[in-house]
Scaffold this active site. Structure first.
Site, short mmCIF file in Angstrom:
data_model
loop_
_atom_site.label_atom_id
_atom_site.label_comp_id
_atom_site.label_asym_id
_atom_site.label_seq_id
_atom_site.Cartn_x
_atom_site.Cartn_y
_atom_site.Cartn_z
N HIS A 141 13.75 -17.57 81.66
CA HIS A 141 15.17 -17.75 81.91
C HIS A 141 15.90 -17.71 80.58
O HIS A 141 15.56 -18.45 79.66
CB HIS A 141 15.43 -19.08 82.61
CG HIS A 141 14.90 -19.12 84.00
ND1 HIS A 141 15.51 -18.44 85.03
CD2 HIS A 141 13.82 -19.71 84.53
CE1 HIS A 141 14.83 -18.65 86.15
NE2 HIS A 141 13.78 -19.41 85.88
N CYS A 183 17.66 -12.94 82.24
CA CYS A 183 19.10 -12.71 82.37
C CYS A 183 19.68 -12.43 80.99
O CYS A 183 19.25 -13.02 80.00
CB CYS A 183 19.78 -13.93 82.96
SG CYS A 183 19.22 -14.27 84.63
#
Lengths: 389, 581
Positions: A141, A183
């Site tokens: 992440h 991301c």
């Protein structure tokens, strides 16, 4: 003019040196069951590079959690990257180098820069040199210019860039492929400034990377889209180590419709720019192909060779005799060795810390402690004396 | 004290157009004179009494003491606790080493000449040969110096002057090669032979070829010079390319380095392993079946390998281990061997050879020891896939650069695979392995004399170690300047000092022609440089960009700093206005 004709062949020697070994650093940075897909991403890539010939000793696998043995796993001992569950990624022959809470930013940077303690086993070290190609794959992440490790800390794009710069300064790689699936992944390589890095990421700034699909029996998403389509290319097109497909063809296979984000590719650091980067073979980073030198049949007479060996033997005996005779006249070399070993033993005694500022001498500390103790005793004695008055 | 907001409203009445009539502002145009007087009396703010000197001083000293605590205690504590300790490094010196300014390696080789001649004749021959040699030499850093062997021995006694070429016999006198001049009456003269196991060149000449004292040149002198030049040509090319590619300052004055030579040198350097003080050799026997299940490896190693390793002992040490792996299968991703009707054998394609080693399944490169591992794989194919050969050239062995070598040992055609491979069966394999080992270690191909090649290797290794330690120093210096956020402990500075001192000594030894000493110092320097660079605590793990620092300090220090700064400003203002009055 004459000068340059002399130089040219030599310059070309320096520029076009080939690589002789391939290394892969595969990192998942997230923990916990719902991040199953990140571990599956890494294990899938691990399987692929191993299939294409990189030996386990040259793959550094970092897994922060153990999905195969997670109590929530309905299929204990296995990890799948597809809902059809055709392929068990965990298999029976995987070698995890850093696991669980060993996967930290510090350990990752130590691995890349090889600033590890002397007792670190070789399998956990990146023993590369200026002829090694490295594949660095990270997933987890992330956000704008950072990637989270274990929900506890994060690595910034600056740190990563500095680590790669230190590797370049120490000639620890020949060419590097940096691949990241998180991301806002493309921000992670935006700060790189060291040469010969080819970088690709799954999504632009302010874009999320998405998972591909979930397995309803496993109960969570099993793989990310960007990794899925990379793997699809690697598994269906790159069938064997003799493949001549190029990185350009891999990059062209990225379909934004399917990936649901805009994958980025950075060529500007690579020597030769986009053209050179695209022309590199997929196997230059994902496989372990060297130019072997085939030798013909018997080149030399074997009896001749045996005679040679015997002669060498005699030569060595002779040397030894002379060496023994002249031992007294050679104090120089022994002195050098002695000095080196004494330096070694000093090093071994030294304690380590993440940031060690300077060592204080033990005596000073002991004196302070003794003074404090004496002071306390004095106060107590004075108090009791006053009380008795 | 009245609230300052009201006072402010009072002071600027003109702007307040809709102020209420009850307001007792000075805009008295609408109110009557008498009532306004009364209201003024009621509402007029009593001015505070002028501050006493004491309270003024008290307030100022309070503010001052706060500031004193902040400046004298807070700032130093903050500075001490957040400062990164960086030992002083001799950056300029380190950069000089990396740029090759501190040391220009030179390789003066001493060559002893034994001539059964009168001293005058010998000196004259030496001088003319030296002239011819200097004319031939294009690479100034590497030069050969001829000297007379002392004492000039008769030809029959010279057998004893066999120098070993490994260790220096006398540390102050490192003789690279000795030339024996032997007068003969027959055959073509001058002619020469290089002894394969001692650094000795025998030159045969006819007595009338000795140059007379008046002549300036002679065929014999020219011949010797050319022979010497030929012998050391490869070494010169190696050293020249090394100097050029690493330091770049030596603009190569080597015209003879043709494209082919350069390509060959490149091939050699690609193949050879990096220098290490200790190499680990692994010999593995792989077979896809149950046989052979053993090999007579110990005696084979003893006979075929030990002499070779011993001869390298001045340069590197070796550790050896062996293993036997049965039922070792090929990787499924390579093309399986195909039967070739023409060759009547099974064949492997050349492009598949790099995938021949099944890296995923075969247990190679054990993670033991310090040095790099060199792998030698002996593969005995299945009886029904034998003989197994390389399709392109029918060979059965190949070398993998910087990794090791592979040899396919095909069992005899019409008999079963033996259960145990004897020493005789291993002979061809070990012949190949030893050749592969020599090229993996970077031993040059020429000249034919092994001691000479070994001493060449010693010089090349010493030079490359000096260059690599210097470049590590340069890298450290650049990083020190580029990354101010990593701590640098004192041990790094110590290692750097150790490195530079050993580099200097290595360089001095090179200049004096003591190559063994140079290699040892260079080795120590390299180890110290590596230690300095890979110091464990130099990890810049938490790099904060400046905006991050602001973001961290603002919420912490902002609330504290605002009243402090405001109070100080206010007091300053009042002091200044007081002074003006």
């Amino acid at each position: 003019m004459k000068f340059s004709t002399v130089l040219l062949p030599l310059l070309s020697v320096c520029a076009s040196a080939e690589h002789t070994s391939n290394w892969a650093v595969l990192v998942s940075t997230s923990r916990f069951w719902f991040n199953y897909r990140h571990l599956a991403n890494v294990l899938s890539l691990y399987r692929t590079v191993k299939r294409l010939g990189i030996p386990d000793s040259q793959i550094i696998l970092m897994l922060p959690d153990d999905m195969a043995c997670n109590p929530r796993n309905a299929f204990p001992g296995t990890v799948y990257n597809n809902a059809d569950r055709a392929l068990d990624l965990y298999g029976d022959n995987i070698e995890v180098d850093y696991r669980g809470y060993e996967v930290t930013v510090e350990n990752f940077i130590r691995l890349m820069t090889d600033r590890v303690s002397e007792d670190m086993p070789r399998s956990k070290r990146l023993m590369t040199d200026e002829r090694s190609n490295i594949l660095v794959y990270m997933t987890g992440h992330g956000g704008n210019e950072f990637l989270k490790f274990q929900d506890a800390e994060e690595i910034s794009a600056f740190d990563l860039a500095d680590a790669f710069e230190q590797m370049w300064e120490k000639k620890r790689y020949h060419e590097m492929l940096f691949m990241i699936d998180t991301c806002q992944a493309n921000t992670m390589y935006s700060k790189f400034y060291s040469p010969n890095i080819l970088a690709t990421g799954s999504s632009e700034i302010d874009q999320s990377s998405y998972s591909h699909h979930a397995d309803s029996d496993v109960g969570v998403a099993v793989i990310d889209r960007y990794t899925y389509y990379n793997l699809e290319f690697l598994e269906t097109q790159v069938r064997d180590p003799t493949s001549k497909l190029t990185m350009g063809e891999l990059f062209d296979s990225y379909d934004e419709e399917k990936i649901h984000s805009h994958p980025g590719i950075r060529y500007d650091l690579f020597a030769g720019g986009e053209a050179a980067g695209r022309s590199r073979l997929v196997m230059d980073f994902f496989g372990n192909v060297q130019n072997v030198e085939v030798e013909g049949g018997v080149q030399k007479n074997e009896t001749e060779w045996q005679e040679e060996l015997a002669a060498i033997d005699r030569m060595i005996l002779e040397t030894r005799r002379r060496h023994n005779e002249s031992l007294i006249t050679r104090p120089q070399s022994q002195h050098v060795v002695e000095e080196a070993t004494s330096a070694d033993s000093k090093q071994a005694l030294r304690k380590e810390g993440a940031v060690r500022v300077d060592g204080e001498s033990g005596w000073a500390k002991q004196m302070v402690g003794a003074a404090a103790l004496l002071g306390c005793a004095g106060i107590w004695a004075a108090g009791s004396w006053l009380e008795s008055l | 004290m009245p609230p300052p907001a009201v006072a402010a409203a009072d002071a600027s009445p003109a702007t307040h157009t809709d102020s209420t009539s009850t307001s007792t502002s000075t805009s008295t145009s609408t109110s009557s004179q008498s009532s306004s007087n009364a209201l003024d009396a009621v509402n007029a703010r009593p001015q505070p009494p002028p501050e006493t000197k004491e309270s003024l001083w008290l307030r100022r000293s309070v503010i001052l003491s706060f500031w004193a605590v902040v400046v004298l205690l807070g700032l130093p504590v903050w500075w001490r606790t957040t400062a990164i300790y960086r030992a002083d490094l001799p950056l300029q010196g380190m950069t000089d080493w990396a740029d090759g300014k501190s040391c220009k390696p030179v390789f003066p080789l001493r060559i002893a000449v034994e001539a059964p001649l009168s001293p005058q004749e010998a000196h004259h021959l030496l001088r003319t040969t030296q002239h011819a040699l200097d004319d031939l030499n294009e690479f100034s850093a590497h030069h050969l110096r001829l000297m007379l062997a002392d004492p000039p021995l008769p030809a029959n006694a010279s057998q004893q002057v066999v120098s070993d070429g490994i260790g220096s016999t006398r540390s102050d006198e490192d003789i690279a090669l000795s030339i024996r001049l032997i007068p003969v009456e027959t055959g073509t003269t001058p002619r020469s032979t290089l002894q394969p196991y001692s650094p000795t060149l025998d030159v045969y000449y006819m007595p009338n070829q000795i140059p007379s004292a008046s002549s300036t040149g002679s065929p014999l002198a020219t011949y010797i010079a050319q022979e010497l030049h030929k012998i050391f040509a490869e070494e010169q090319a190696l050293l020249a390319s090394l100097l050029f590619s690493t330091s770049g300052v030596h603009t190569a004055k080597i015209k003879s380095l043709s494209a082919e030579t350069a390509a060959e040198l490149k091939r050699q350097s690609t193949r050879a392993l990096k220098y290490a003080p200790t190499y680990h050799l692994t010999f593995s026997l792989f077979t896809p079946t149950f046989a052979p299940s053993g090999w007579d490896i110990e005696s084979a190693l003893q006979q075929y390998l030990t002499p070779l390793l011993e001869s390298f002992s001045a340069i590197s040490n070796f550790t050896v281990d062996t293993q036997v792996q049965l039922y070792a299968t090929f990787s499924p991703s390579i093309h399986q061997p195909e039967y070739d009707e023409d060759l009547r054998s099974w064949s492997l394609r050349k492009e598949d050879l790099s995938g021949f080693i099944n890296a995923a399944e075969w247990p190679l490169s054990p993670s033991i020891g310090k040095g790099p591992t060199v792998n030698f794989v002996l593969f005995v194919p299945d009886q029904n896939q034998s003989p197994l050969l390389v399709k392109e050239n029918g060979g059965n062995s190949w070398l993998i650069p910087q990794w090791g070598g592979v040899f396919i040992l095909n069992p005899p055609r019409d008999s079963d695979t033996p259960r145990i491979l004897g020493k005789e069966a291993l002979t061809p394999a070990f012949h190949t392995f030893s050749n592969q080992l020599l090229s993996l270690l970077g031993l040059p191909q020429t000249p034919a004399s092994l001691p000479l090649r070994l001493s060449t290797l010693k010089r090349v290794r010493a030079a490359s170690l000096i260059f690599s330690a210097s470049s590590t120093l340069g890298a450290l210096a650049r990083l020190y300047q580029a990354l101010p956020s990593i701590p640098v402990p004192d041990t790094v500075a110590k290692s750097v000092d150790l490195t530079t001192s050993h580099l200097q000594q290595a360089c001095d030894h090179l200049r004096e022609g003591r190559f063994q000493g140079a290699l040892e110092h260079a080795r120590t320097a390299e180890a110290a440089a590596e230690k300095a660079f890979f110091e464990r605590s130099m990890v810049g793990q938490v790099y904060f960009p400046d905006e991050h620092k602001v973001a961290v300090y603002m919420p912490l220090l902002g609330p504290v700093a605002v009243p402090l700064v405001m109070a100080a400003l206010k007091e300053l203002k009042s002091i200044i206005s007081g002074l003006r009055k």
